[in-house]
Design an enzyme around this catalytic site. Sequence first.
Site, PDB file in Angstrom:
ATOM      1  N   ASP A 170       0.867  -1.375  -0.214  1.00 52.99           N
ATOM      2  CA  ASP A 170      -0.100  -0.064   0.002  1.00 52.99           C
ATOM      3  C   ASP A 170       0.860   1.251   0.146  1.00 52.99           C
ATOM      4  O   ASP A 170       0.423   2.279   0.782  1.00 52.99           O
ATOM      5  CB  ASP A 170      -1.075   0.116   1.121  1.00 52.99           C
ATOM      6  CG  ASP A 170      -1.896  -1.132   1.191  1.00 52.99           C
ATOM      7  OD1 ASP A 170      -1.884  -1.836   0.244  1.00 52.99           O
ATOM      8  OD2 ASP A 170      -2.730  -1.446   2.199  1.00 52.99           O
ATOM      9  N   ASP A 226      -4.497  -0.700  -1.835  1.00 48.62           N
ATOM     10  CA  ASP A 226      -5.902  -0.640  -1.164  1.00 48.62           C
ATOM     11  C   ASP A 226      -6.898  -0.048  -2.327  1.00 48.62           C
ATOM     12  O   ASP A 226      -6.281   1.021  -2.793  1.00 48.62           O
ATOM     13  CB  ASP A 226      -5.747   0.309   0.162  1.00 48.62           C
ATOM     14  CG  ASP A 226      -6.288  -0.157   1.509  1.00 48.62           C
ATOM     15  OD1 ASP A 226      -6.630  -1.252   1.495  1.00 48.62           O
ATOM     16  OD2 ASP A 226      -6.599   0.704   2.319  1.00 48.62           O
ATOM     17  N   HIS A 232     -10.725   0.671  -2.567  1.00 47.64           N
ATOM     18  CA  HIS A 232     -12.147   0.612  -1.869  1.00 47.64           C
ATOM     19  C   HIS A 232     -13.319   1.258  -2.703  1.00 47.64           C
ATOM     20  O   HIS A 232     -13.005   2.284  -3.394  1.00 47.64           O
ATOM     21  CB  HIS A 232     -12.132   1.202  -0.427  1.00 47.64           C
ATOM     22  CG  HIS A 232     -11.249   0.587   0.633  1.00 47.64           C
ATOM     23  ND1 HIS A 232     -11.186  -0.659   0.850  1.00 47.64           N
ATOM     24  CD2 HIS A 232     -10.421   1.286   1.436  1.00 47.64           C
ATOM     25  CE1 HIS A 232     -10.376  -0.885   1.717  1.00 47.64           C
ATOM     26  NE2 HIS A 232      -9.829   0.383   2.201  1.00 47.64           N
ATOM     27  N   HIS A 253     -17.468   1.797   1.029  1.00 48.74           N
ATOM     28  CA  HIS A 253     -16.879   1.148   2.085  1.00 48.74           C
ATOM     29  C   HIS A 253     -17.372   0.982   3.581  1.00 48.74           C
ATOM     30  O   HIS A 253     -17.307   1.985   4.156  1.00 48.74           O
ATOM     31  CB  HIS A 253     -15.167   0.945   1.734  1.00 48.74           C
ATOM     32  CG  HIS A 253     -14.533  -0.503   2.307  1.00 48.74           C
ATOM     33  ND1 HIS A 253     -14.294  -0.568   3.567  1.00 48.74           N
ATOM     34  CD2 HIS A 253     -14.726  -1.684   1.510  1.00 48.74           C
ATOM     35  CE1 HIS A 253     -13.712  -1.814   3.571  1.00 48.74           C
ATOM     36  NE2 HIS A 253     -13.880  -2.505   2.399  1.00 48.74           N
ATOM     37  N   HIS A 258     -10.594   6.706   2.411  1.00 46.38           N
ATOM     38  CA  HIS A 258      -9.265   6.724   1.744  1.00 46.38           C
ATOM     39  C   HIS A 258      -9.182   5.632   0.699  1.00 46.38           C
ATOM     40  O   HIS A 258      -9.833   4.764   0.559  1.00 46.38           O
ATOM     41  CB  HIS A 258      -8.263   6.407   3.059  1.00 46.38           C
ATOM     42  CG  HIS A 258      -8.378   5.111   3.390  1.00 46.38           C
ATOM     43  ND1 HIS A 258      -9.425   4.697   4.414  1.00 46.38           N
ATOM     44  CD2 HIS A 258      -7.885   3.685   3.072  1.00 46.38           C
ATOM     45  CE1 HIS A 258      -9.289   3.519   4.716  1.00 46.38           C
ATOM     46  NE2 HIS A 258      -8.201   2.758   3.883  1.00 46.38           N
ATOM     47  N   LYS A 302      -6.961  -4.799  -2.928  1.00 59.98           N
ATOM     48  CA  LYS A 302      -7.409  -5.289  -2.075  1.00 59.98           C
ATOM     49  C   LYS A 302      -8.324  -4.390  -1.340  1.00 59.98           C
ATOM     50  O   LYS A 302      -8.417  -3.366  -1.761  1.00 59.98           O
ATOM     51  CB  LYS A 302      -6.293  -5.743  -0.867  1.00 59.98           C
ATOM     52  CG  LYS A 302      -5.497  -4.665  -0.199  1.00 59.98           C
ATOM     53  CD  LYS A 302      -4.468  -5.542   0.732  1.00 59.98           C
ATOM     54  CE  LYS A 302      -3.579  -4.442   1.282  1.00 59.98           C
ATOM     55  NZ  LYS A 302      -4.287  -3.368   2.369  1.00 59.98           N
ATOM     56  N   CYS A 346      -1.656  -2.763   8.053  1.00 60.38           N
ATOM     57  CA  CYS A 346      -1.668  -3.618   6.878  1.00 60.38           C
ATOM     58  C   CYS A 346      -0.138  -4.526   6.808  1.00 60.38           C
ATOM     59  O   CYS A 346      -0.209  -5.768   6.167  1.00 60.38           O
ATOM     60  CB  CYS A 346      -1.790  -2.858   5.586  1.00 60.38           C
ATOM     61  SG  CYS A 346      -3.478  -2.308   5.613  1.00 60.38           S
TER      62      CYS A 346
END
Length: 208
Positions: free
Chosen positions: A14, A54, A56, A60, A89, A114, A163
């Site tokens: 990330d 990341d 989303h 989310h 984010h 992810k 993470c």
Amino acid sequence: MSKFPADVALVVIDLQPDFMPGGALPCVDGDGIVPGIAALLSQRQYRTVVATQDWHPADHASYASQQPGQLPFETILLHAQPQTLWPDHCVQDTPGAVLHPAVDWTPADLILRKGTRREVDSYSAFRENHGPDGNRPPTGLAGWLHERGIREVHVCGLARDYCVLWSAQDAVKSGFRVKFLWDLTRPVTEANDGMVREALAKAKIAIV
């Protein structure tokens, strides 16, 4: 020429603008690790490189904005598990969600997105957080690495206390030796560093 044997992979977690100063969810000195990671990739020190991203949806479930009456960094139960609520984010297709543009990502063999499912958060590169059925679904990364003959994984990126830590722990559970590149990680909260070191020691993960 690679510095490390062919059975060692680098997993960069990330490395995205939203996790850096000025971003939606900044880590402490998050941009400070960009030059070092860029150098690792440009020098082709690893034959196998994975980058996670990341990614989303805008609604989310981990966003405080989607939980009425809640504020960022508060904790709720999501699927019967503690869930930290975050500022919005790394929303898909926004500038804060891109892999950091100061890094040449050409050496990356796999870019793993992810956190793409609305109802399930995803800290780890190897498994999502708990879903509605109570399980942590695999991302498929472990199988991909095993099929490439990888036996050891080196992890770096953001955030050290979420993470990257979860990815390191899950890598051990997936059968890999793991090294944690401490200086190429940064935390959301520096006060968590002691917890991270204890967790790594418990999992027998080497800090390098």
